[in-house]
Write an enzyme that holds these catalytic residues in place. Structure first.
Site, PDB file in Angstrom:
ATOM      1  N   GLU A  42       0.870  -1.192   0.000  1.00 56.43           N
ATOM      2  CA  GLU A  42       0.000   0.000   0.000  1.00 56.43           C
ATOM      3  C   GLU A  42       0.896   1.228   0.000  1.00 56.43           C
ATOM      4  OE1 GLU A  42      -2.883   0.254   3.276  1.00 56.43           O
ATOM      5  OE2 GLU A  42      -2.585   2.427   3.260  1.00 56.43           O
TER       6      GLU A  42
ATOM      7  N   ARG B  24       1.092  10.352   0.286  1.00 51.37           N
ATOM      8  CA  ARG B  24       1.535  11.434   1.184  1.00 51.37           C
ATOM      9  C   ARG B  24       2.780  12.117   0.667  1.00 51.37           C
ATOM     10  NH1 ARG B  24       1.379   8.192   6.916  1.00 51.37           N
ATOM     11  NH2 ARG B  24      -0.521   7.056   6.377  1.00 51.37           N
TER      12      ARG B  24
ATOM     13  N   LYS C 129     -11.006  -0.526   7.424  1.00 49.13           N
ATOM     14  CA  LYS C 129      -9.741  -0.212   8.084  1.00 49.13           C
ATOM     15  C   LYS C 129     -10.097   0.382   9.449  1.00 49.13           C
ATOM     16  CE  LYS C 129      -5.943   3.126   7.598  1.00 49.13           C
ATOM     17  NZ  LYS C 129      -4.636   3.173   6.925  1.00 49.13           N
TER      18      LYS C 129
HETATM   19  C1  3PG Z   1      -1.554   4.183   7.881  1.00 49.70           C
HETATM   20  O1  3PG Z   1      -1.668   5.056   7.034  1.00 49.70           O
HETATM   21  O2  3PG Z   1      -2.169   3.126   7.823  1.00 49.70           O
HETATM   22  C2  3PG Z   1      -0.699   4.442   9.049  1.00 49.70           C
HETATM   23  O3  3PG Z   1      -0.053   5.654   8.955  1.00 49.70           O
HETATM   24  C3  3PG Z   1       0.297   3.381   9.317  1.00 49.70           C
HETATM   25  O4  3PG Z   1       0.608   3.576  10.635  1.00 49.70           O
HETATM   26  P1  3PG Z   1       2.038   3.231  11.227  1.00 49.70           P
HETATM   27  O5  3PG Z   1       3.016   4.130  10.511  1.00 49.70           O
HETATM   28  O6  3PG Z   1       1.901   3.557  12.686  1.00 49.70           O
HETATM   29  O7  3PG Z   1       2.312   1.789  10.956  1.00 49.70           O
END
Ligand code: 3PG
Length: 208
Positions: free
Chosen positions: A39, A43, A127
């Site tokens: 995924e 960003r 999610k």
């Molecule tokens: C996401 O977009 O799913 C999260 O930012 C992932 O979170 P993490 O960086 O704490 O794993």
């Protein structure tokens, strides 16, 4: 795709990519480690190009777009070659735009009312974000009995230290996280390290 996104791998790697040249090596390392799903979060400025490159050059991985926060991004991601979409939250316009792409997608929810609204809209696979900040595994454990139809991919604050406590829950299909591709490892272009982190993640046990 008939199989649910939640049932393909125990961990969906959530990747923040800064350098476009890293896209293909990261995808290959994840496949090598036994995690053929990625995924890419929208960003960074190179995210859509990274999706396009991976879709073209690493056909053995399922490439998706994450951090879909505006309706327009859903179409942009689909046009770039994304095979699935993930959003951290949900609005009617967002779910409409994601549905219109025809791609499998996971809208985000963090409260019982948001979960119920998405069930009403026809979703069962969601999610759960931000997982740790929103009550973590205890939250999901608590809502399984009253809302058994909802299944989750929790993300946000998950790592090897707590992934198993989520994966043991009956309403969790998989978890998501960025720990397979830490920024310093990507900066060092240490693809063997990414493959090792993926291998450890692939071996995590789910209830399925
Ligand atoms: C996401 O977009 O799913 C999260 O930012 C992932 O979170 P993490 O960086 O704490 O794993």
């Amino acid at each position: 795709m008939t199989e649910s996104l939640l049932d393909r791998v125990p961990v969906i790697p959530v990747v923040v990519i800064e350098n476009l040249d890293h896209a293909v090596p990261i995808a290959r390392a994840l496949v090598q480690g036994g995690v053929p799903v990625i995924e890419l979060t929208l960003r960074t400025p190179v995210a859509l190009d990274a999706i396009e490159r991976i879709a073209a050059e690493v056909p053995e991985i399922l490439v998706g777009a994450g951090t879909i926060v505006t309706p327009g991004q859903a179409k942009q991601a689909a046009d770039a070659g994304a095979q699935f979409l993930v959003s951290p939250g949900c609005t009617p316009a967002l779910t409409k735009a994601m549905t219109e792409t025809g791609l499998p997608h996971l809208p985000g929810a963090a409260t019982v009312s948001e979960v119920l609204a998405l069930l009403e809209a026809g979703y069962t696979d969601l999610k759960f974000f931000p997982a740790e900040a929103s009550g973590g595994a205890n939250f999901l454990k608590s809502i399984h009995s009253p809302v058994p139809a909802a299944r989750f991919c929790p993300t946000g604050g998950i790592s090897t230290a707590n992934a198993s406590s989520y994966l043991a829950l009956p309403n969790v299909g998989c978890v998501g996280g960025s720990w397979l591709t830490p920024a310093p490892v990507l900066a060092a272009e240490d693809w063997d390290a990414v493959a090792s982190l993926a291998k450890a993640a692939a071996e995590l046990k789910t209830t399925a």
